[in-house]
Motif scaffolding. Structure first.
Motif, PDB file in Angstrom:
ATOM      1  N   SER A  34       0.841  -1.196   0.000  1.00  7.71           N
ATOM      2  CA  SER A  34       0.000   0.000   0.000  1.00  7.71           C
ATOM      3  C   SER A  34       0.881   1.252   0.000  1.00  7.71           C
ATOM      4  N   PRO A  35       0.328   2.429  -0.338  1.00  6.57           N
ATOM      5  CA  PRO A  35       1.135   3.654  -0.296  1.00  6.57           C
ATOM      6  C   PRO A  35       1.740   3.918   1.086  1.00  6.57           C
ATOM      7  N   ALA A  36       0.947   3.732   2.136  1.00  6.36           N
ATOM      8  CA  ALA A  36       1.466   3.919   3.493  1.00  6.36           C
ATOM      9  C   ALA A  36       2.547   2.886   3.796  1.00  6.36           C
ATOM     10  N   GLY A  37       2.354   1.666   3.285  1.00  8.31           N
ATOM     11  CA  GLY A  37       3.351   0.617   3.469  1.00  8.31           C
ATOM     12  C   GLY A  37       4.665   0.972   2.806  1.00  8.31           C
ATOM     13  N   GLU A  38       4.587   1.603   1.654  1.00  6.84           N
ATOM     14  CA  GLU A  38       5.791   2.034   0.935  1.00  6.84           C
ATOM     15  C   GLU A  38       6.581   3.040   1.766  1.00  6.84           C
ATOM     16  N   VAL A  39       5.881   4.022   2.337  1.00  7.38           N
ATOM     17  CA  VAL A  39       6.551   5.050   3.139  1.00  7.38           C
ATOM     18  C   VAL A  39       7.115   4.442   4.422  1.00  7.38           C
ATOM     19  N   LEU A  40       6.376   3.529   5.017  1.00  8.92           N
ATOM     20  CA  LEU A  40       6.833   2.877   6.243  1.00  8.92           C
ATOM     21  C   LEU A  40       8.096   2.063   5.990  1.00  8.92           C
ATOM     22  N   GLN A  41       8.159   1.373   4.861  1.00  8.25           N
ATOM     23  CA  GLN A  41       9.348   0.587   4.524  1.00  8.25           C
ATOM     24  C   GLN A  41      10.550   1.499   4.288  1.00  8.25           C
TER      25      GLN A  41
END
Length: 328
Positions: A34-41
């Motif tokens: 997900s977009p939030a997952g991308e930033v979190l990674q």
């Protein structure tokens, strides 16, 4: 003799490295893709690199360690080191934070950015969560939330009587009740099945989820009400922070600040693409509506919040930051 000294030195070095280099658990119900997952990674990778691997964070995606209501207590106790807790969950722990969940408290992205980047939010309001056993490091923007349903909704009257999945927080439940809907509190991870089986008629959440979470397979009507902007917060347990050197904590906090600011652009841009794909690939219908009747319906929630001294102060400070006048 020299061999013995060398062996001792190697053992000491190895022990020192093992003390400094740790693997920390981060629990989230966010999908990795997900977009939030991308930033979190990106945040996790940056922390690992800039601490020279002393802080290595392993992310457990998509509720692998349970939903937020399950893993929050483990963050508080220090069994889990980092976690993603949304503003609905924080409201349950610190009620005055629930003000940022009030429908239409943020009328625009500019309103949201002003508040989330303010000294008041970061140094006063969110710091109150420390009494719950964790520190709020920063946030991941999650876009505006709307409604998606299995039947068409073109006005506020059409929502009455529908069973709508809600987060188990006072504000979100009260919001749906004021609209005349029947709130059904469920974990996010249970939502798809509930929609599929007809346990609920719709859900409240990001319209991007129609594509990203495949909700568009079981609900074909998205209504752009944009009533709330739920925020995901990344928190660090006190027990874990006590194990991390102060220099590394500074790196973690700084990298989370960078991730917070980046998340607004990344998430909003990606959500627009996901909404388009839901329409083009899944046959979802998105409807723009007149928001004023929905805004007017929320006045009782503001009046109720203002009766609480702590919540009224938060309301007044947020409206001041936005340059709006609080009329109750």
């Amino acid at each position: 003799m020299k061999y013995g000294k060398l062996l001792s030195a190697l053992l000491i070095t190895s022990m020192a490295f093992s003390v400094q280099a740790r693997v920390y658990k981060l629990a989230t119900n966010t999908p990795a893709n997900s977009p939030a997952g991308e930033v979190l990674q990106e945040f996790v990778d940056a922390v690992k690199e800039k601490t020279d691997n002393r802080v290595n964070i392993r992310v457990y995606w998509s509720g692998a360690l349970g939903g937020q209501t399950q893993y929050v207590s483990q963050i508080q106790s220090g069994v889990i080191d980092f976690g993603l807790l949304n503003s609905g969950m924080l409201e349950n722990l610190q009620p005055e934070i629930g003000v940022i969940n009030l429908p239409y408290i943020f009328r625009s992205l500019d309103d949201y950015q002003k508040v989330m980047s303010s000294d008041y939010m970061n140094n006063e309001l969110l710091s109150k969560t420390s009494q719950n056993g964790f520190e709020v490091l920063g946030y991941l923007s999650n876009g505006f939330r709307s409604l998606h349903t299995s039947t068409p909704v073109k006005s506020i009257d059409d929502i009455k009587g529908l069973k709508i999945r809600a987060m188990a927080t006072d504000t979100y439940i009260a919001m749906l009740q004021e609209l005349g809907a029947i709130p059904v509190p469920l974990e996010f991870t249970e939502t798809y099945t509930a929609l599929q089986q007809g346990m609920v008629d719709g859900a409240e959440g990001s319209l991007a989820g129609l594509w990203e979470i495949k909700f568009g397979e079981v609900t074909k009507y998205g209504i752009r009400t944009e009533q709330t902007r739920l925020t995901d917060f990344i928190v660090l347990s006190k027990r874990a922070s006590n194990k991390i050197a102060e220099d590394d904590l500074s790196i973690i906090r700084n990298e989370m600040k960078i991730a917070s600011e980046r998340s607004i652009e990344v998430v909003d841009t990606a959500h627009a693409v996901s909404e388009r794909l839901a329409v083009e690939k899944m046959g979802v219908q998105l409807t723009d509506i007149d928001k004023q009747p929905w805004i007017d319906a929320m006045r009782p929630l503001y009046k109720s919040a203002a009766k609480n001294v702590d919540k009224r102060e938060v309301l007044e400070r947020i409206f001041e930051i936005q340059g709006r006048e609080l009329n109750l």
